[in-house]
Design a protein around this motif. Structure first.
Motif, PDB file in Angstrom:
ATOM      1  N   VAL A  59      41.812  46.900 -21.075  1.00 22.50           N
ATOM      2  CA  VAL A  59      40.546  46.126 -20.728  1.00 22.50           C
ATOM      3  C   VAL A  59      39.868  45.168 -21.985  1.00 22.50           C
ATOM      4  N   GLY A  60      40.550  45.470 -23.117  1.00 23.89           N
ATOM      5  CA  GLY A  60      40.015  44.789 -24.368  1.00 23.89           C
ATOM      6  C   GLY A  60      38.537  45.360 -24.727  1.00 23.89           C
ATOM      7  N   HIS A  91      31.348  44.723 -29.803  1.00 24.67           N
ATOM      8  CA  HIS A  91      31.598  46.062 -29.809  1.00 24.67           C
ATOM      9  C   HIS A  91      32.810  46.270 -30.855  1.00 24.67           C
ATOM     10  N   GLN A  92      33.405  45.427 -31.222  1.00 22.92           N
ATOM     11  CA  GLN A  92      34.676  45.604 -32.154  1.00 22.92           C
ATOM     12  C   GLN A  92      34.388  46.449 -33.238  1.00 22.92           C
ATOM     13  N   LEU A 143      41.738  45.138 -36.365  1.00 23.20           N
ATOM     14  CA  LEU A 143      41.741  45.184 -34.894  1.00 23.20           C
ATOM     15  C   LEU A 143      41.560  43.626 -34.251  1.00 23.20           C
ATOM     16  N   ARG A 144      42.356  43.422 -33.281  1.00 25.07           N
ATOM     17  CA  ARG A 144      42.283  41.992 -32.531  1.00 25.07           C
ATOM     18  C   ARG A 144      42.190  42.239 -31.160  1.00 25.07           C
ATOM     19  N   THR A 148      44.399  44.345 -26.384  1.00 19.52           N
ATOM     20  CA  THR A 148      43.933  44.885 -27.875  1.00 19.52           C
ATOM     21  C   THR A 148      45.234  44.957 -28.873  1.00 19.52           C
ATOM     22  N   CYS A 149      45.266  44.416 -29.954  1.00 23.11           N
ATOM     23  CA  CYS A 149      46.213  45.083 -30.938  1.00 23.11           C
ATOM     24  C   CYS A 149      45.398  45.498 -32.172  1.00 23.11           C
TER      25      CYS A 149
END
Length: 766
Positions: free
Chosen positions: A564-565, A570-571, A612-613, A620-621
């Motif tokens: 969902v990413g 929020h990251q 985090l990306r 997400t990665c």
């Protein structure tokens, strides 16, 4: 006698702070009597230049009080040179210099110029004694310059510092100074309680001498003449100077004893040195005496001559009030109504100013007290907050330690069967014939290893919260580690219809410097989190070389998902405890929000930068950066998976758990070792009679009061093998156990025991 003298000479000196406190107290109690003590201390502190400087400063004060003014100034100059690098010492010398100049009626503006640069720097780091001295010194100068409100405020600040210093004699002089200032400003009712408090703090006669004049003056001003005369008699018994004689004359005059007042006035006028602030009192007392003796012309001439030579610039309006009142009465007696009216007007003006000054003194006193009360309240509130925070931190620390102890005990009990399972599986491997059997056994071993890793992670995280976790770094091959994790999580991915793939670098094996258990915990949480939030597509974990300016700097592990990413806002929050995006109902199947928080904290502990990306709706990665293992790599295991040990290696095993003992014995036998085991020290000693072992393995927790460390020592002594290689096996990885093992020369391994490390120890001990 010689021995006693030598012992006294070698006796350690007290701290310098204790010496300074004693010196301040002696100087405050009676400065002129402190000189002999100071000289003996100077001999004792001869080797300490800083102490010599302080003692010289105190000696200068004492000599000035004794009247040795030239010698006092020379001594003060020596003190300033010795204390050139001591800020507090320089402040003390400045105060002494200002005190000497003030008593000589020097230029008050110059004194303020000396004090102005240092007064704003008097903070909590300045000793309270020095703050008290400098504030009182500035207050005296300001009062003499008729800046009474500023002077009174300075006296109040000096009193607050004196209370903080906690030296009774210093506090007494500060109280008396402030009380005397109130009396001089026409406010004796405010000054009397201060002087009485000062008197109660003075057990020593010398200190009473410094307080008595102010107390006597305030008692006289409020009409308590009998008490004032008692103090005056005590002062007169000590051969006072002109200022005290004038004060005593005033006391007797107010008490209705003009003859005694006249005699004291004559003594004061005959004194060699009369302070300028005392001249006013002497003049109007003399004028009163002459007027009462029928000499009004002499009285009027005396006052007007004094006023013409600077009397109008008197320090306090009460002095001008008395001068003009006596002049008016003398002029009336002479029938000179014009001059009488002039002096009455001046007297009235001085009276108004005196009332204004008294009101100002009360206002400043109330204002400063309010400010100090507010400051004390703020300080007390801050102290209470600090104490409450300390109690809370202590409770949290104790709770964390209790949790760690509980988890350590529970983990030990749970590790035992897992440890036995791993040993039994390893012992079973050589007896299997078909590939399918070996494949099933490999699955059992992976599950057991995963379960052991989970126990390790559980305890390690508890120790991480308690601040007791220390990584055990070694060479870790990322390929097998990631392959095992992918195989462990593959059923979870297949149940959701997802692909779970591993992509390794085509270069040499990726060896990194890390803790294998903690690193596995981090990667397991990342993979589990990616699978949990991915509905279609898959998860890819890859390893690639990370290059720095000087070449290869290490390796990167990347976990990609098509889930969902995470939105940009929020990251940063997803790495906080219990935070989950779009899970307000806290559904258990979507986790509890601790996985990424654990990843962040363990990443910091292992020095693994985390990036985090993510794009909402696309995936997400998460990337981990690891340092390369730079030491020689461990030897690869043989194709059979069995270590090559010396043939017939004799191993003694001390283990109280029957299942673990049997499993360990089976494994060592499969490795070609000869094994004798028992559940206690005496039983193992008997089993090895005439059979000296080459190695000793011992559990840490044993029945009774003896643990594995003590058991190893006892068996080494019994077998007369002090250098016998011994290894402790334990499932208790709490901080106390780790500290106990670190204090010995014994090697140890955690349960479930990593078989490769057990084999490596057996080989290394050979």
């Amino acid at each position: 006698m010689i021995a006693a003298t030598m012992a006294a000479a070698t006796e350690p000196l007290p701290p310098l702070d204790a010496l300074l406190r004693e010196a301040w107290q002696r100087i405050a109690e009676r400065a002129d009597a402190a000189l002999p003590w100071l000289q003996t201390q100077a001999d004792a502190w001869r080797a300490d230049a800083r102490a010599q400087g302080w003692l010289a400063m105190f000696e200068a004060r004492s000599r000035w009080t004794r009247g040795e003014r030239a010698l006092a100034k020379t001594t003060l100059a020596r003190a300033q040179a010795l204390l050139a690098d001591d800020r507090d010492g320089q402040l003390a010398c400045l105060d002494a210099r200002c005190w000497m100049a003030f008593s000589e009626s020097s230029d008050d503006e110059q004194l303020l110029a000396w004090l102005a640069p240092v007064m704003p720097t008097l903070g909590a780091d300045t000793p309270a004694v020095l703050r008290r001295l400098l504030w009182v010194r500035q207050g005296g100068v300001l009062m003499r310059l008729q800046r009474e409100d500023e002077g009174l405020r300075a006296f109040h600040l000096g009193l607050a510092a004196a209370r903080e210093a906690g030296i009774p004699s210093l506090l007494a002089t500060a109280l008396a100074s402030l009380g005397g200032a109130h009396c001089s400003l026409g406010n004796p009712e405010e000054g009397l309680p201060l002087c009485e408090e000062a008197w109660a703090l003075c057990p020593q006669p010398g200190a009473k001498g410094a307080v008595r004049p102010n107390l006597m003056s305030t008692l006289s001003a409020v009409g308590r003449h009998d008490e004032a005369i008692t103090h005056a008699q005590a002062l007169l018994d000590c051969a006072p100077g002109a200022k005290v004689l004038a004060l005593c004359a005033l006391v007797f005059d107010r008490a209705g004893q003009p003859q005694r007042a006249a005699a004291l006035l004559e003594q004061a006028q005959a004194s060699a040195e009369v302070p300028s602030e005392t001249q006013h009192e002497l003049v109007w007392l003399q004028a009163r005496q002459w007027r009462q003796q029928g000499r009004p012309a002499d009285a009027l001439a005396c006052v007007e001559q004094h006023l013409a030579h600077g009397g109008r610039d008197s320090l306090f309006p009460v002095d001008r009030l008395e001068l003009h009142r006596e002049a008016a009465l003398a002029a009336e007696a002479l029938g000179d109504l014009h001059r009488a009216l002039h002096h009455q007007r001046q007297s009235h003006e001085a009276q108004v100013q005196s009332l204004r000054q008294a009101a100002m003194a009360r206002r400043v006193s109330l204002q400063v007290r309010l400010e100090l009360d507010m400051a004390h309240a703020q300080r007390d509130a801050a102290l209470q907050r600090e104490q409450a925070l300390a109690v809370l931190n202590r409770a949290l620390r104790e709770a964390g330690e209790a949790k760690t102890r509980f988890l350590a005990a529970a983990s030990h009990d749970l590790r035992q069967p897992v440890h036995a399972l791993i040993l039994q599986a390893a012992a079973l491997r050589p007896q299997l014939d078909t590939p399918r059997q070996r494949e099933m056994l490999a699955g059992i071993e992976r599950c057991a290893a995963s379960l052991g890793g989970l126990f390790d992670a559980l305890l390690d995280l508890a120790r991480l919260d308690a601040g007791a976790l220390q990584p055990r770094r070694e060479a870790v091959n990322l390929g097998p580690l990631l392959a095992g994790l992918v195989e462990e999580l593959l059923p979870q991915a297949e149940a959701k219809g997802l692909r779970l793939a591993l992509r390794l670098s085509s270069r040499a094996p990726a060896w990194v410097d890390s803790d294998p258990h903690l690193l596995a915990t981090v990667l397991r949480n990342l993979l589990g989190n990616a699978l949990r939030y991915t509905a279609r597509g898959g998860v890819l974990v890859g390893v690639r070389a990370r290059r720095g300016p000087g070449g290869a700097a290490g390796w990167c592990v990347q976990v990609w998902d098509t889930g969902v990413g995470i939105a940009p806002e929020h990251q940063a929050q997803v790495f906080e405890e219990f935070f989950q995006v779009d899970n307000p109902a806290r559904q258990r199947e979507r986790g509890i929000g601790l996985g990424l928080s654990i990843v962040r904290r363990l990443g910091t502990l292992l020095d693994m930068p985390l990036r985090l990306r993510s794009r909402p709706g696309q995936g997400t990665c998460v990337e981990l950066q690891l340092g390369a293992w730079l030491a020689p790599l461990p030897d690869a295991a043989g194709g059979s998976g069995l270590p090559v040990l010396p043939p017939g290696l004799k191993v003694a095993l001390l283990e109280d758990d029957p299942e673990v003992r049997a499993a360990t014995e089976s494994l060592l036998t499969a490795w070609g070792c000869q094994v004798r085991s028992a559940d206690g020290v005496r039983a193992l000693q008997a089993a090895c009679t005439g059979w000296p072992p080459d190695r000793l393995l011992s559990d840490l927790r044993l029945p009774g009061v003896q643990d594995g460390v003590a058991a190893v020592a006892a068996l080494r002594q019994a077998w007369q093998l002090p250098a016998l290689p011994a290894l402790i096996l334990t499932g208790d990885l709490g901080a106390p156990t780790m500290q106990r093992l670190a204090a010995t020369d014994l090697a140890w391994l955690p349960k479930p025991v990593p078989l490769a490390r057990l084999a490596a120890w057996l080989l290394r001990a050979a």
